[in-house]
Design a protein around this motif. Structure first.
Motif, PDB file in Angstrom:
ATOM      1  N   ILE A 101      77.899  66.916  24.402  1.00  0.00           N
ATOM      2  CA  ILE A 101      77.733  65.344  25.142  1.00  0.00           C
ATOM      3  C   ILE A 101      78.141  64.848  26.062  1.00  0.00           C
ATOM      4  O   ILE A 101      79.403  64.853  26.085  1.00  0.00           O
ATOM      5  N   SER A 102      77.736  64.289  27.207  1.00  0.00           N
ATOM      6  CA  SER A 102      78.292  63.702  28.684  1.00  0.00           C
ATOM      7  C   SER A 102      77.487  62.947  28.249  1.00  0.00           C
ATOM      8  O   SER A 102      76.207  62.613  28.616  1.00  0.00           O
ATOM      9  N   ILE A 103      79.036  61.307  29.097  1.00  0.00           N
ATOM     10  CA  ILE A 103      77.855  59.926  29.478  1.00  0.00           C
ATOM     11  C   ILE A 103      78.580  60.022  31.433  1.00  0.00           C
ATOM     12  O   ILE A 103      79.968  60.567  31.552  1.00  0.00           O
ATOM     13  N   ALA A 104      77.616  60.160  32.061  1.00  0.00           N
ATOM     14  CA  ALA A 104      78.451  60.398  33.885  1.00  0.00           C
ATOM     15  C   ALA A 104      77.712  58.488  34.129  1.00  0.00           C
ATOM     16  O   ALA A 104      77.185  57.564  33.371  1.00  0.00           O
ATOM     17  N   ALA A 105      79.277  58.229  34.862  1.00  0.00           N
ATOM     18  CA  ALA A 105      78.932  56.870  34.763  1.00  0.00           C
ATOM     19  C   ALA A 105      79.603  57.163  36.668  1.00  0.00           C
ATOM     20  O   ALA A 105      80.007  57.656  37.085  1.00  0.00           O
ATOM     21  N   PRO A 106      79.838  56.066  37.433  1.00  0.00           N
ATOM     22  CA  PRO A 106      80.375  55.408  38.329  1.00  0.00           C
ATOM     23  C   PRO A 106      81.984  55.441  38.541  1.00  0.00           C
ATOM     24  O   PRO A 106      82.135  55.252  37.576  1.00  0.00           O
ATOM     25  N   GLU A 107      82.204  55.802  39.420  1.00  0.00           N
ATOM     26  CA  GLU A 107      83.771  56.224  39.444  1.00  0.00           C
ATOM     27  C   GLU A 107      84.485  54.763  39.110  1.00  0.00           C
ATOM     28  O   GLU A 107      85.263  54.691  38.614  1.00  0.00           O
ATOM     29  N   GLN A 108      83.798  53.620  39.662  1.00  0.00           N
ATOM     30  CA  GLN A 108      84.550  52.599  39.562  1.00  0.00           C
ATOM     31  C   GLN A 108      84.213  51.976  37.926  1.00  0.00           C
ATOM     32  O   GLN A 108      85.536  51.030  37.322  1.00  0.00           O
ATOM     33  N   ARG A 109      83.397  53.039  37.114  1.00  0.00           N
ATOM     34  CA  ARG A 109      83.094  52.445  35.483  1.00  0.00           C
ATOM     35  C   ARG A 109      84.141  53.630  34.892  1.00  0.00           C
ATOM     36  O   ARG A 109      84.038  53.351  34.030  1.00  0.00           O
ATOM     37  N   LEU A 110      84.467  54.640  35.354  1.00  0.00           N
ATOM     38  CA  LEU A 110      85.633  54.923  35.238  1.00  0.00           C
ATOM     39  C   LEU A 110      86.983  55.427  35.115  1.00  0.00           C
ATOM     40  O   LEU A 110      88.523  55.858  34.921  1.00  0.00           O
ATOM     41  N   LYS A 111      87.338  53.540  35.455  1.00  0.00           N
ATOM     42  CA  LYS A 111      89.032  54.034  35.537  1.00  0.00           C
ATOM     43  C   LYS A 111      89.588  53.692  34.049  1.00  0.00           C
ATOM     44  O   LYS A 111      89.397  53.715  33.472  1.00  0.00           O
ATOM     45  N   SER A 112      90.687  53.637  34.512  1.00  0.00           N
ATOM     46  CA  SER A 112      91.991  54.443  33.146  1.00  0.00           C
ATOM     47  C   SER A 112      91.300  53.400  31.693  1.00  0.00           C
ATOM     48  O   SER A 112      91.143  54.035  30.932  1.00  0.00           O
ATOM     49  N   THR A 113      91.036  52.320  32.026  1.00  0.00           N
ATOM     50  CA  THR A 113      91.111  51.460  30.474  1.00  0.00           C
ATOM     51  C   THR A 113      89.038  51.588  29.635  1.00  0.00           C
ATOM     52  O   THR A 113      89.413  52.284  28.934  1.00  0.00           O
ATOM     53  N   ASN A 114      88.267  51.758  30.521  1.00  0.00           N
ATOM     54  CA  ASN A 114      87.454  51.678  30.657  1.00  0.00           C
ATOM     55  C   ASN A 114      87.281  52.929  30.239  1.00  0.00           C
ATOM     56  O   ASN A 114      85.873  53.114  29.388  1.00  0.00           O
ATOM     57  N   ARG A 115      88.165  53.680  30.430  1.00  0.00           N
ATOM     58  CA  ARG A 115      87.623  55.619  30.593  1.00  0.00           C
ATOM     59  C   ARG A 115      88.101  56.041  29.302  1.00  0.00           C
ATOM     60  O   ARG A 115      87.328  56.847  28.522  1.00  0.00           O
ATOM     61  N   ALA A 116      89.021  55.772  28.449  1.00  0.00           N
ATOM     62  CA  ALA A 116      88.996  55.852  26.778  1.00  0.00           C
ATOM     63  C   ALA A 116      89.053  55.254  26.182  1.00  0.00           C
ATOM     64  O   ALA A 116      88.408  55.571  25.537  1.00  0.00           O
ATOM     65  N   ARG A 117      87.762  54.120  26.816  1.00  0.00           N
ATOM     66  CA  ARG A 117      86.384  53.035  25.812  1.00  0.00           C
ATOM     67  C   ARG A 117      85.389  54.182  25.532  1.00  0.00           C
ATOM     68  O   ARG A 117      84.518  54.598  24.517  1.00  0.00           O
ATOM     69  N   LEU A 118      84.818  54.781  26.759  1.00  0.00           N
ATOM     70  CA  LEU A 118      83.768  56.187  27.182  1.00  0.00           C
ATOM     71  C   LEU A 118      84.734  57.036  26.348  1.00  0.00           C
ATOM     72  O   LEU A 118      83.888  57.827  26.063  1.00  0.00           O
ATOM     73  N   ILE A 119      85.391  57.618  26.396  1.00  0.00           N
ATOM     74  CA  ILE A 119      85.866  59.260  25.841  1.00  0.00           C
ATOM     75  C   ILE A 119      85.497  59.087  24.139  1.00  0.00           C
ATOM     76  O   ILE A 119      85.845  59.571  23.560  1.00  0.00           O
ATOM     77  N   ALA A 120      86.324  57.185  23.621  1.00  0.00           N
ATOM     78  CA  ALA A 120      86.263  57.161  22.148  1.00  0.00           C
ATOM     79  C   ALA A 120      84.741  57.552  21.975  1.00  0.00           C
ATOM     80  O   ALA A 120      84.899  58.489  21.056  1.00  0.00           O
ATOM     81  N   ALA A 121      83.825  56.904  22.470  1.00  0.00           N
ATOM     82  CA  ALA A 121      82.292  56.739  21.840  1.00  0.00           C
ATOM     83  C   ALA A 121      81.875  57.577  22.140  1.00  0.00           C
ATOM     84  O   ALA A 121      81.254  58.631  21.531  1.00  0.00           O
ATOM     85  N   VAL A 122      82.192  58.451  23.125  1.00  0.00           N
ATOM     86  CA  VAL A 122      81.166  60.193  23.226  1.00  0.00           C
ATOM     87  C   VAL A 122      82.195  60.944  22.314  1.00  0.00           C
ATOM     88  O   VAL A 122      80.900  61.961  21.766  1.00  0.00           O
ATOM     89  N   ARG A 123      83.396  60.648  21.469  1.00  0.00           N
ATOM     90  CA  ARG A 123      83.394  61.475  20.996  1.00  0.00           C
ATOM     91  C   ARG A 123      83.004  61.312  19.083  1.00  0.00           C
ATOM     92  O   ARG A 123      82.922  62.343  18.227  1.00  0.00           O
ATOM     93  N   GLU A 124      82.928  60.553  19.631  1.00  0.00           N
ATOM     94  CA  GLU A 124      82.434  59.823  18.182  1.00  0.00           C
ATOM     95  C   GLU A 124      80.808  60.042  17.915  1.00  0.00           C
ATOM     96  O   GLU A 124      80.191  60.506  16.788  1.00  0.00           O
ATOM     97  N   ALA A 125      79.933  60.126  18.754  1.00  0.00           N
ATOM     98  CA  ALA A 125      79.044  61.108  19.204  1.00  0.00           C
ATOM     99  C   ALA A 125      78.896  62.191  18.668  1.00  0.00           C
ATOM    100  O   ALA A 125      77.976  62.812  17.961  1.00  0.00           O
ATOM    101  N   ALA A 126      79.454  62.855  19.831  1.00  0.00           N
ATOM    102  CA  ALA A 126      79.169  64.300  19.182  1.00  0.00           C
ATOM    103  C   ALA A 126      80.006  64.755  17.522  1.00  0.00           C
ATOM    104  O   ALA A 126      79.123  65.255  17.551  1.00  0.00           O
ATOM    105  N   ARG A 127      80.983  63.798  17.614  1.00  0.00           N
ATOM    106  CA  ARG A 127      81.513  64.606  16.001  1.00  0.00           C
ATOM    107  C   ARG A 127      80.571  63.770  14.738  1.00  0.00           C
ATOM    108  O   ARG A 127      79.729  64.439  14.000  1.00  0.00           O
ATOM    109  N   GLN A 128      79.059  62.651  15.429  1.00  0.00           N
ATOM    110  CA  GLN A 128      77.936  62.273  14.142  1.00  0.00           C
ATOM    111  C   GLN A 128      77.026  63.774  14.194  1.00  0.00           C
ATOM    112  O   GLN A 128      76.777  64.103  13.201  1.00  0.00           O
TER     113      GLN A 128
END
Length: 209
Positions: free
Chosen positions: A173-200
């Protein structure tokens, strides 16, 4: 008939008098059923992840040594990444690609990479086989993978592995986003979200851990 027998789609009875369906058809049917199960179980998870993040979400599998987008939900942001179901890219272009091949042994992984590694449109995708092997192993160990600008300018992905009942990675499962929304803080949030979705999704498919 002989060609089909050689390819195991048909086989002769022991006395050679009749033909019967061969084991290859069972393999194909099992693979098809697993893909249907993946689509059925994955659809709500992919949609929920899109709703949670507002970003484009993809579910991808390995298809003939390439990463195939099997399902996607388009993001809701005004500026978003557009993807297409059925698109296929070399595994070295995508974050999900590094996960989808992560259960291969070293020799088989190197063989696949030697056959499929290609330069990406941006020229930033990793082409070094040994470096890619290390990236694949690290991504599986940490439970996620990321890329930025390797396949598309000013865009990137975060991805997590989908594990089936046998403990094998069968999708990403992957999340694709523009680079401005992949800065460190938001990237960490997206990583946590995609990992939880993959776990489910992995749990729905019977993952043992």
């Amino acid at each position: 008939v002989n060609v089909l027998c050689d390819a195991r789609y048909l086989e002769w009875f022991s006395d050679g008098s009749k033909l019967f369906l061969g084991p290859k058809l069972l393999e194909l049917g099992t693979a098809y059923r697993s893909k249907i199960d993946l689509l059925k179980s994955g659809a709500p998870v992919v949609q929920e992840l899109r709703d949670l993040t507002g970003e484009t979400v993809q579910l991808s599998v390995l298809d003939a040594d390439m990463l195939l987008v099997l399902m996607k939900e388009e993001g809701s942001h005004p500026v978003r990444i557009i993807s297409r179901v059925g698109s296929r890219v070399p595994v070295n272009w995508a974050a999900g690609g590094r996960l989808i091949v992560s259960d291969l042994g070293d020799a088989e992984l190197r063989r696949l990479l030697h056959q499929t590694v290609r330069a990406s449109p941006t020229g930033k995708a990793n082409l070094d086989i040994e470096s890619l092997v290390r990236q694949v192993r690290r991504a599986r160990q940490q439970g996620y993978s990321t890329e930025l600008g390797e396949a598309n300018d000013h865009a990137g992905c975060v991805a997590a592995p989908v594990i089936d009942a046998s403990g094998q990675c069968i999708a990403a499962i992957s999340i694709a986003a523009p680079e401005q929304r992949l800065k460190s803080t938001n990237r960490a949030r997206l990583i946590a979200a995609v990992r939880e979705a993959a776990r489910q999704l992995s749990q729905r498919l019977g993952c043992p851990y």
